[in-house]
Design an enzyme around this catalytic site. Structure first.
Site, PDB file in Angstrom:
ATOM      1  N   GLU A 265      54.137 -65.482  -5.745  1.00  0.00           N
ATOM      2  CA  GLU A 265      54.995 -66.316  -4.886  1.00  0.00           C
ATOM      3  C   GLU A 265      54.466 -67.745  -4.959  1.00  0.00           C
ATOM      4  OE1 GLU A 265      54.663 -65.384  -0.723  1.00  0.00           O
ATOM      5  OE2 GLU A 265      56.663 -66.177  -0.300  1.00  0.00           O
TER       6      GLU A 265
ATOM      7  N   TYR B 249      66.040 -64.582   9.270  1.00  0.00           N
ATOM      8  CA  TYR B 249      64.708 -64.849   8.754  1.00  0.00           C
ATOM      9  C   TYR B 249      64.746 -65.822   7.563  1.00  0.00           C
ATOM     10  CZ  TYR B 249      60.728 -64.660   5.846  1.00  0.00           C
ATOM     11  OH  TYR B 249      59.692 -65.072   5.055  1.00  0.00           O
TER      12      TYR B 249
ATOM     13  N   HIS C 206      50.763 -63.086  -1.972  1.00  0.00           N
ATOM     14  CA  HIS C 206      51.416 -63.972  -1.015  1.00  0.00           C
ATOM     15  C   HIS C 206      51.120 -65.425  -1.405  1.00  0.00           C
ATOM     16  CE1 HIS C 206      51.776 -65.388   3.398  1.00  0.00           C
ATOM     17  NE2 HIS C 206      52.970 -65.067   2.977  1.00  0.00           N
TER      18      HIS C 206
ATOM     19  N   ARG D  19      50.943 -57.312  -1.857  1.00  0.00           N
ATOM     20  CA  ARG D  19      51.183 -58.730  -1.540  1.00  0.00           C
ATOM     21  C   ARG D  19      50.042 -59.409  -0.800  1.00  0.00           C
ATOM     22  NH1 ARG D  19      54.306 -62.197  -1.993  1.00  0.00           N
ATOM     23  NH2 ARG D  19      55.199 -62.527   0.062  1.00  0.00           N
TER      24      ARG D  19
ATOM     25  N   ASP E 140      63.443 -60.458   0.952  1.00  0.00           N
ATOM     26  CA  ASP E 140      62.408 -60.169   1.961  1.00  0.00           C
ATOM     27  C   ASP E 140      63.076 -59.733   3.269  1.00  0.00           C
ATOM     28  OD1 ASP E 140      60.190 -60.154   3.599  1.00  0.00           O
ATOM     29  OD2 ASP E 140      59.484 -62.162   3.052  1.00  0.00           O
TER      30      ASP E 140
ATOM     31  N   GLU F 129      61.086 -56.647  -0.243  1.00  0.00           N
ATOM     32  CA  GLU F 129      59.798 -56.924   0.401  1.00  0.00           C
ATOM     33  C   GLU F 129      59.807 -56.545   1.877  1.00  0.00           C
ATOM     34  OE1 GLU F 129      58.565 -60.958  -0.200  1.00  0.00           O
ATOM     35  OE2 GLU F 129      57.222 -60.920   1.513  1.00  0.00           O
TER      36      GLU F 129
ATOM     37  N   HIS G  63      61.606 -69.828  -3.482  1.00  0.00           N
ATOM     38  CA  HIS G  63      62.401 -69.403  -2.321  1.00  0.00           C
ATOM     39  C   HIS G  63      63.742 -70.115  -2.326  1.00  0.00           C
ATOM     40  CE1 HIS G  63      58.889 -68.224   0.592  1.00  0.00           C
ATOM     41  NE2 HIS G  63      58.826 -67.596  -0.562  1.00  0.00           N
TER      42      HIS G  63
ATOM     43  N   ASN H 123      47.740 -69.049   9.123  1.00  0.00           N
ATOM     44  CA  ASN H 123      48.906 -69.828   9.545  1.00  0.00           C
ATOM     45  C   ASN H 123      49.170 -69.716  11.046  1.00  0.00           C
ATOM     46  OD1 ASN H 123      51.007 -71.561   8.973  1.00  0.00           O
ATOM     47  ND2 ASN H 123      52.463 -69.938   8.481  1.00  0.00           N
TER      48      ASN H 123
ATOM     49  N   HIS I 292      61.304 -58.814   5.889  1.00  0.00           N
ATOM     50  CA  HIS I 292      60.382 -59.295   6.925  1.00  0.00           C
ATOM     51  C   HIS I 292      60.188 -58.291   8.062  1.00  0.00           C
ATOM     52  CE1 HIS I 292      58.276 -63.015   8.507  1.00  0.00           C
ATOM     53  NE2 HIS I 292      58.029 -63.023   7.210  1.00  0.00           N
TER      54      HIS I 292
HETATM   55  C1  CS2 Z   1      57.000 -64.801   4.066  1.00  0.00           C
HETATM   56  C2  CS2 Z   1      55.979 -65.657   4.715  1.00  0.00           C
HETATM   57  O1  CS2 Z   1      56.371 -65.789   2.034  1.00  0.00           O
HETATM   58  C3  CS2 Z   1      56.827 -64.789   2.563  1.00  0.00           C
HETATM   59  O2  CS2 Z   1      57.161 -63.806   1.956  1.00  0.00           O
HETATM   60  O3  CS2 Z   1      57.190 -63.538   4.550  1.00  0.00           O
HETATM   61  O4  CS2 Z   1      56.432 -66.940   4.528  1.00  0.00           O
HETATM   62  C4  CS2 Z   1      55.656 -65.479   6.195  1.00  0.00           C
HETATM   63  O5  CS2 Z   1      56.780 -65.584   6.997  1.00  0.00           O
HETATM   64  C5  CS2 Z   1      54.650 -66.524   6.591  1.00  0.00           C
HETATM   65  O6  CS2 Z   1      53.610 -66.508   5.688  1.00  0.00           O
HETATM   66  C6  CS2 Z   1      54.139 -66.332   7.985  1.00  0.00           C
HETATM   67  O7  CS2 Z   1      53.037 -67.142   8.210  1.00  0.00           O
HETATM   68 MG    MG Z   2      57.289 -62.096   3.050  1.00  0.00          MG
END
Ligand code: CS2
Ligand code: MG
Length: 408
Positions: free
Chosen positions: A344, A160, A317, A288, A215, A241, A122, A37, A217
């Site tokens: 996810e 975030y 992920h 993850r 999350d 997370e 999400h 990404n 982050h």
């Molecule tokens: C995030 C991600 O999905 C998640 O849990 O932490 O969306 C992350 O921010 C992105 O994959 C970054 O490229």
């Molecule tokens: Mg994440």
């Protein structure tokens, strides 16, 4: 059997998917995802300039030896660009293997351990009420698990995963356009004071059955993460997370000593050597990693097996940057893994995405049902691909209020 050619495509509907197609002398082809990404052109160049010229002439059935050849042969090991490029090759070789065998990949791993795999959506809100609406929207659609993120009152910019623009329905649109990152401002104190109460309100609004994920982050220091984990313990989170910066495998010790909240980490890991200590010391509950970023099926399966020995479950992920090819590879692993936890999942199923990557995988009531088509079970329409091209993007950067650079 020989590999005769391989092509890389970059682009897609609102995403720069990096898709690898490996052709063979028997007419069977394989597909893989190398989408790193916001750095998409780099695995694409690595594939084009170094890996594909070596792949041509190799026997595609020797996926293990090919993985070792590229990993060891690079001399400079690991790293997200290399591992995403190897990951795409590995996915494509497993796809070929499945097609040759006439079997879906999960059969080659050991068959199904479950019918459907639970996924989480999400939910996002600029404030808590907005977030409650977003959660309700997913609960109504049958999701059993939802990740919850909301804006923090008094925080100078969106926190975030709370982009400023709201799209259709309850979805927020992430605007990552442009090579220069946007700047977000973070305030740890306000977050620590606000979020535990917000999570408690979500629990009381939605009752005991909803699986609630959150999350952080990577934004907290180990001591702060321990305090936060203790504070949210009564909420009964499914997972917390990335509470700490992920490159420090010891950072979770303090949290573990103070809290029993389940911990998930690993979306930025690209090898087993990033998480072996965490898993062996049983400092986490969910791993993850993603099949794209962590070297493909061959390498991720090793991580899953190590995790299984230590009661660590999978929570791959599944951010929208992963193409349907990565998500399919993960769907096959999820169907098989004895230590599957959750996946996810963001709805990729726009008509444009479905046209580019036709497949029979199904999502229903918050569960993914893997298709029985041979291999990955996802195709790639090159005519559709010709409609798209690369558009540079970037993740935001985060600064504290005094300007200090922090973790996105
Ligand atoms: C995030 C991600 O999905 C998640 O849990 O932490 O969306 C992350 O921010 C992105 O994959 C970054 O490229
Ligand atoms: Mg994440």
């Amino acid at each position: 059997m020989k590999i005769t050619d391989a092509k890389v495509f970059v682009g897609g509907p609102a995403k720069n998917y990096v898709t690898l197609k490996i052709m063979t002398d028997q007419g069977v082809y394989g597909l893989g995802d190398a989408t790193l990404n916001n750095r998409e052109t780099l695995p694409a160049a690595y594939l084009q300039d170094y890996l594909i010229p070596n792949l041509i002439g190799m026997d595609p059935r020797n996926s293990e030896d090919i993985w070792q050849f590229f990993y060891r042969g690079a001399y400079f090991r690991r790293g997200p660009i290399s591992m995403a490029a190897f990951g795409a090759i590995d996915m494509a070789l497993w796809d070929i293997k499945g097609k040759l065998a006439g079997m879906p990949l999960y059969q080659l791993f050991g068959g199904k351990s479950r019918d459907g795999a639970m996924v989480y959506a999400h939910a996002t809100g600029a404030d808590l009420e907005d977030l409650m609406d977003s959660i309700a929207h997913y609960v109504e659609q049958g999701y059993k698990a939802v990740r919850v993120q909301c804006g923090i009152p008094g925080m100078p910019s969106a926190s975030y995963a709370v982009p400023e623009t709201k799209g259709e329905g309850k979805h927020y649109i992430s605007d990552f356009s442009g090579i220069r990152p946007k700047v977000e401002v973070w305030d740890t104190d306000r977050y620590m004071r606000y979020m535990p109460g917000a999570l408690a309100e979500i629990r009381s609004r939605f009752g005991p059955d909803l699986k609630i994920l959150h999350d952080v982050h990577h934004r907290l220091l180990p001591r702060e993460a321990a305090e936060f984990a203790k504070a949210v313990e009564p909420v009964g989170l499914y997972w917390l997370e990335d509470p700490t910066p992920a490159e420090d495998q010891d950072a979770l010790r303090l949290l573990r000593q103070h809290s029993t909240v389940p911990v998930a980490i690993g979306e930025v890991f690209n090898s087993i050597y990033d998480c072996n200590k965490l898993i062996e010391a049983e400092l986490i509950d969910f791993i993850r990693v993603a099949v794209t970023y962590a070297g493909g099926i061959t390498h991720v399966k090793r991580i899953v097996d190590l995790a299984g020995l230590h009661h660590v479950r999978t929570g791959f992920h599944g951010a929208p940057s992963h193409s349907p090819l990565c998500m399919a590879a993960q769907a096959h692993l999820n169907a098989w893994a004895p230590n599957f936890g959750i996946q996810e999942y963001l709805v990729l199923g726009t008509p444009e995405c479905d046209a580019l990557f036709p497949s029979e995988h199904q999502m229903e009531n918050g569960m993914v049902y893997v298709s029985d088509a041979p291999g990955l079970g996802v195709d790639f329409d090159e005519k559709e691909a010709a409609r798209y091209s690369y558009a540079p993007g970037s993740h935001p950067v985060v600064r504290l209020q005094d300007g200090t650079l922090w973790n996105y």
